[in-house]
Enzyme design. Sequence first.
Site, mmCIF file in Angstrom:
data_model
loop_
_atom_site.group_PDB
_atom_site.id
_atom_site.type_symbol
_atom_site.label_atom_id
_atom_site.label_comp_id
_atom_site.label_asym_id
_atom_site.label_seq_id
_atom_site.Cartn_x
_atom_site.Cartn_y
_atom_site.Cartn_z
ATOM 1 N N LYS A 32 0.521 -1.212 0.022
ATOM 2 C CA LYS A 32 -0.200 0.138 -0.094
ATOM 3 C C LYS A 32 0.734 1.024 -0.083
ATOM 4 O O LYS A 32 1.617 1.603 0.925
ATOM 5 C CB LYS A 32 -0.995 0.224 1.615
ATOM 6 C CG LYS A 32 -2.124 0.955 1.353
ATOM 7 C CD LYS A 32 -2.943 1.221 2.646
ATOM 8 C CE LYS A 32 -2.597 1.825 3.878
ATOM 9 N NZ LYS A 32 -1.813 2.981 3.471
ATOM 10 N N ASP A 59 -3.292 4.361 -1.825
ATOM 11 C CA ASP A 59 -4.352 4.944 -0.165
ATOM 12 C C ASP A 59 -4.051 6.223 -0.672
ATOM 13 O O ASP A 59 -3.278 7.087 -0.002
ATOM 14 C CB ASP A 59 -4.404 4.343 0.315
ATOM 15 C CG ASP A 59 -4.923 4.437 1.477
ATOM 16 O OD1 ASP A 59 -5.663 5.091 1.360
ATOM 17 O OD2 ASP A 59 -4.056 4.334 3.000
ATOM 18 N N LYS A 61 -7.447 8.129 -0.557
ATOM 19 C CA LYS A 61 -8.086 8.683 -0.162
ATOM 20 C C LYS A 61 -9.121 10.092 -0.865
ATOM 21 O O LYS A 61 -9.242 10.582 -0.149
ATOM 22 C CB LYS A 61 -7.988 9.265 1.142
ATOM 23 C CG LYS A 61 -7.780 7.532 1.953
ATOM 24 C CD LYS A 61 -8.289 7.523 3.261
ATOM 25 C CE LYS A 61 -7.300 6.190 4.613
ATOM 26 N NZ LYS A 61 -5.813 6.202 4.341
ATOM 27 N N ASP A 64 -13.665 15.246 -2.915
ATOM 28 C CA ASP A 64 -13.703 16.534 -3.892
ATOM 29 C C ASP A 64 -14.989 16.254 -4.544
ATOM 30 O O ASP A 64 -15.727 14.989 -4.893
ATOM 31 C CB ASP A 64 -12.328 16.830 -5.057
ATOM 32 C CG ASP A 64 -11.686 18.035 -5.301
ATOM 33 O OD1 ASP A 64 -12.938 18.776 -5.404
ATOM 34 O OD2 ASP A 64 -10.393 18.386 -4.858
ATOM 35 N N THR A 122 -10.404 3.302 10.597
ATOM 36 C CA THR A 122 -10.054 2.687 11.884
ATOM 37 C C THR A 122 -10.105 3.937 13.226
ATOM 38 O O THR A 122 -9.186 3.761 14.254
ATOM 39 C CB THR A 122 -9.622 2.052 11.648
ATOM 40 O OG1 THR A 122 -8.449 2.580 10.929
ATOM 41 C CG2 THR A 122 -9.787 1.220 11.121
ATOM 42 N N ARG A 214 2.542 -0.130 10.618
ATOM 43 C CA ARG A 214 3.310 -0.216 11.446
ATOM 44 C C ARG A 214 4.158 -1.374 12.033
ATOM 45 O O ARG A 214 5.336 -1.813 12.814
ATOM 46 C CB ARG A 214 3.349 0.657 12.729
ATOM 47 C CG ARG A 214 3.902 2.410 12.318
ATOM 48 C CD ARG A 214 2.852 3.181 12.624
ATOM 49 N NE ARG A 214 1.309 3.030 13.147
ATOM 50 C CZ ARG A 214 0.260 4.116 13.687
ATOM 51 N NH1 ARG A 214 0.637 4.819 14.153
ATOM 52 N NH2 ARG A 214 -0.503 3.619 13.475
HETATM 53 O O1 C5P Z 1 -0.030 1.360 10.939
HETATM 54 P P1 C5P Z 1 -0.963 0.953 10.454
HETATM 55 O O2 C5P Z 1 -0.877 -0.503 10.863
HETATM 56 O O3 C5P Z 1 -2.270 0.814 12.182
HETATM 57 O O4 C5P Z 1 -1.157 1.229 9.143
HETATM 58 C C1 C5P Z 1 -2.831 1.563 9.058
HETATM 59 C C2 C5P Z 1 -2.862 1.895 7.732
HETATM 60 O O5 C5P Z 1 -4.015 1.480 7.361
HETATM 61 C C3 C5P Z 1 -2.098 3.441 7.959
HETATM 62 O O6 C5P Z 1 -1.375 3.060 6.034
HETATM 63 C C4 C5P Z 1 -3.477 4.027 7.496
HETATM 64 O O7 C5P Z 1 -2.971 4.995 6.706
HETATM 65 C C5 C5P Z 1 -4.214 3.055 6.589
HETATM 66 N N1 C5P Z 1 -5.873 3.275 6.900
HETATM 67 C C6 C5P Z 1 -6.636 3.189 8.296
HETATM 68 N N2 C5P Z 1 -7.925 3.005 8.381
HETATM 69 C C7 C5P Z 1 -8.282 3.629 7.068
HETATM 70 C C8 C5P Z 1 -7.881 3.540 5.863
HETATM 71 C C9 C5P Z 1 -6.334 3.347 5.871
HETATM 72 O O8 C5P Z 1 -5.582 3.071 9.198
HETATM 73 N N3 C5P Z 1 -10.380 3.639 7.362
#
Ligand code: C5P
Length: 238
Positions: A32, A59, A61, A64, A122, A214
Amino acid sequence: MNNSLIIALDFATKEEVHSFLKKFNGESLFLKVGMELFYKEGPSIIKELKEQNHQIFLDLKLHDIPNTVGSAMKNIASLGVDLVNVHAAGGVDMMARAVEGLEAGTPSGMKRAKCIGVTQLTSTSEASMQKEQLIQVPLLESVLHYASITKEAGLDGVVCSTLEAGAIREQLGESFLTVTPGIRLKTDEVQDQVRVATPQVARENGVSAIVVGRSITRAENPYKSYTLFKSEWEGITL
Ligand code: C5P
């Protein structure tokens, strides 16, 4: 797409991406690329990752007016990515135009990228949704509503939390994709995410693909962490 483990390449530069990917010995991955990396490196990072045989979720998002999102998606389609997204809060017309743009921009002979709608991030809790967005229904109801307008607009699925994926599948059918970030092993820190779940719970809830950032990218041994997530996601006991 189904059963994929998508690694969120939340890095600032391509050099950091190179040193991260070196640890995977040329394995073909689903990656991603988000705003941080794309705004720094631009389309060249996508080209490079595709040449290394990785699948790409871009990603960005988008959110607009319909015309702008449609035109942007036409350009994004030319990059040959596999999965893209928009905010469902942009509305049915905006989402439909996103898909039209993707179709118009997909090079002939190539499959158009799947397009999914972000329901509620999330990192959003029910309390913050109610207080800041003034949406006075339970979070699940808001997510289900966004999922249903996403389907109505002709998109392929949604980004949601694992906790809502089961209800979405029940309401909108098995072929409607649920892509879920906020995935942590039992031993991991939650950080800024709120609606989190383990890969096992994601599998049990019938999630289509999980996104892990992460917990893999910042792990002491990223490949080992990837293997742990992958085996729990696939239901394999190591
Ligand atoms: O580090 P972590 O596992 O929390 O990363 C989650 C990834 O998913 C990040 O890149 C974040 O931008 C993305 N994301 C998210 N929630 C969403 C859509 C994308 O956490 N609804």
